[in-house]
Scaffold this active site. Sequence first.
Site, short mmCIF file in Angstrom:
data_model
loop_
_atom_site.label_atom_id
_atom_site.label_comp_id
_atom_site.label_asym_id
_atom_site.label_seq_id
_atom_site.Cartn_x
_atom_site.Cartn_y
_atom_site.Cartn_z
N LEU A 342 28.42 19.84 25.15
CA LEU A 342 28.62 20.27 26.39
C LEU A 342 27.87 21.73 27.53
O LEU A 342 28.20 21.48 28.42
CB LEU A 342 30.42 20.77 26.36
CG LEU A 342 31.26 20.10 25.68
CD1 LEU A 342 32.27 21.15 25.79
CD2 LEU A 342 31.91 19.00 26.94
N GLY A 343 27.71 22.26 26.64
CA GLY A 343 26.39 22.84 27.27
C GLY A 343 25.46 24.74 25.55
O GLY A 343 26.03 24.41 24.18
N GLY A 345 25.82 28.08 24.81
CA GLY A 345 26.11 29.51 24.57
C GLY A 345 25.75 30.06 24.42
O GLY A 345 23.62 30.13 24.09
N GLY A 346 25.74 31.82 24.51
CA GLY A 346 25.04 32.40 24.06
C GLY A 346 24.50 32.93 22.69
O GLY A 346 23.39 33.37 22.35
N GLY A 348 24.54 29.64 20.20
CA GLY A 348 25.09 28.53 19.51
C GLY A 348 25.21 27.22 20.76
O GLY A 348 25.54 27.73 22.20
N VAL A 350 27.50 24.33 22.45
CA VAL A 350 28.62 23.94 22.25
C VAL A 350 28.99 22.31 21.90
O VAL A 350 28.91 21.51 23.30
CB VAL A 350 29.48 24.59 23.76
CG1 VAL A 350 30.84 24.37 23.47
CG2 VAL A 350 29.26 26.26 23.70
N LYS A 364 31.36 25.50 18.74
CA LYS A 364 30.48 26.47 19.13
C LYS A 364 29.78 26.22 18.13
O LYS A 364 30.25 26.75 16.52
CB LYS A 364 30.69 27.15 19.69
CG LYS A 364 29.14 28.32 19.22
CD LYS A 364 29.55 29.59 20.52
CE LYS A 364 30.29 30.12 21.74
NZ LYS A 364 30.27 31.39 21.91
N ASP A 460 30.03 41.30 28.39
CA ASP A 460 29.08 40.57 28.98
C ASP A 460 30.07 39.76 29.85
O ASP A 460 30.03 38.69 29.60
CB ASP A 460 28.62 39.74 27.75
CG ASP A 460 27.40 38.65 27.94
OD1 ASP A 460 26.48 39.44 28.29
OD2 ASP A 460 27.42 37.67 27.29
#
Length: 663
Positions: A342-343, A345-346, A348, A350, A364, A460
């Site tokens: 999916l994408g 993350g900060g 790792g 996902v 994640k 964040d």
Amino acid sequence: MLTMKVAAILCLVALSGFAFFDAVNAARQFRNAGCNPSSCGSLTISSPFRLKGDPPHCGNSYIELACENNRTMLHNRDGTYYVADIFYGGESSTIRLVDQSLDADVCSILPKSLVCYEQIADSIFFMSCRVPMTSSLYIDAASCANASFSAYPYFYALFGGETLNDTGFDESCTVEVQVPRPVGLQYSNITDLRRQSISDIHRELLTGFNVSWDCATNMYLRDRNRSTLAEILWRLKFILSNYLDSFRIFFTYGIPSHETTSSYYTSRTQVDFLVLTGVGIAVRTLLGVSCLIIVVVLKFRRRHLCMDDTIEEFLQMQNKLMPIRYSYSEIKRMTESFKNKLGQGGFGSVFKGKLRSGGFVAVKLLELSKSQGQDFINEVGTIGRIHHVNVIQLVGFCVQGSKQALVYDYMPNGSLDKIIFSKEKNINLSWEKIFEIVMGVARGIEYLHRGCDMQILHFDIKPHNILLDENFTPKISDFGLAKLHAIDASIVSLTAARGTLGYMAPELFYKNIGSISHKADVYSFGMLLMEMAGKRRNLNAFAEKSSEIYFPSWIYDQFDRGEDLELEDATESERKMVRKMIIVAFWCIQIKPTDRPSMSKVLEMLEGAVELLEMPIKPFLLSMERSSAEPTAAAIDDASASASASASTTESMDRAQCSASDS
């Protein structure tokens, strides 16, 4: 730790073995520097050959020639050869020799067999046979037979073919002498050669034959009467000399080619020495890299053992965790071996997954970091203990060796930044829906600050970390930088700045502005609110007007002049809604933390009428040029957005044990 030291010692011992090898290489000499060619009669002698009496450093001492009666001679234990010519270049590097033991008038004495000469096709075999040979391949050599080396009564000469069997060699015969084919018989047709008489062959032998430089060297070295120890020392000296000579020639003429091999190298063994040296260097490099990998792996493993202990200790201390603990095999099963990404993350990647119950989740897979598992602890220790409609739900987690994963509710509409910053505008949200998202984010942050037994500071807040479910309900996510803090304490202790540049509160990198507290999240929310109101990033390097590059400064000047933000197809109520969002955002991004409202006050302002809101003073950073508004390079270095690991979720977790054990 002991294993690491043993591995390091073994590597050093292995590498030190090659240190001697390098020392030998360093001892090479450019022996022929300043050497001029010598001459004997019409023959020129130069490297690798030397003439007796030449300076000691010139040429190779193992191929020393003598000038006798203006004739060049090669002496060895087996006899003496007249050197008719030396060929330094061309297709082959050869030396033409004439056996001085041959009698020019009669052939009762045959040439000596050359053990270094292994070619069959260019040879002449002298053999004795038990029975007479009737084949025309055999040339009668009885007149040259010598009882001292003729084993059988019949004696013949035989020209070589591709193999010994191709010559018609009979098993009843024994080869007594093998010599190179004389120069005069070198290029004749094989049929014509077999018509030669033994007298013709003997006459041609007197003209000489060509042998390679390797063969000439071996001829010189063959001294069968030496003692075993003397022979070993002799050959070691020869090998070392050849080895050093090979480097001298290599550094003078470069990588061996056909031409340089023929022209400059003493023997094929010198090229072999260079190849072996290259192999040795390659093996040394491989061994060094292998040792480095072993040390890194052991260090890596040690670090993870400490990380695992830290995480397990943390999990045992928690008695309010709601998430499920999964095995790594279950994580792989639910994600179909991490098939659908999916994408990023900060901390790792996902992946989309599916539970046994049929519900979708986002998994994640945490990347390895220097934080000793602190990012994992932050996530589980914060959202693992709470449940709120505007905070992402942690379904479960996985800790298995170096594998760490977090399982969240699946958010089909992705993150907020893809909605408000998308150029494609596939999803065009109304201002009412955008305002609902704003209120949801504000309620989520307010709950983190005041709704739990411990205050949770996110550090964040940004569009990328706001996820949207199927109804576009916002969910605050990514708690990798979060910190638990007592509600009654007003000041947070941080050893390093954390967050994302552009959303970080100025007190995180300007220490003299004020203390770090929950007001840092308020500042980040204000920057997010400003971007949602403008549907663009605050810092836009691609803006058409230079004055619009920094949106907060530009819109403040607009409001100061009594002008509103231009909105296409917006109703009056929607314009008031946007104006309210911007004014609240200006309150949130005040420079001093004490000038910012709490999240409870922010919610009150957003729920009230815009007419009741006053414009705050222009934040100091907004009144400066863009170059000044951004932190200095030194400040940016101090404000690194990574959770390099100064974050600690619980004050009772002491990570100094890992550092101490590593040292």
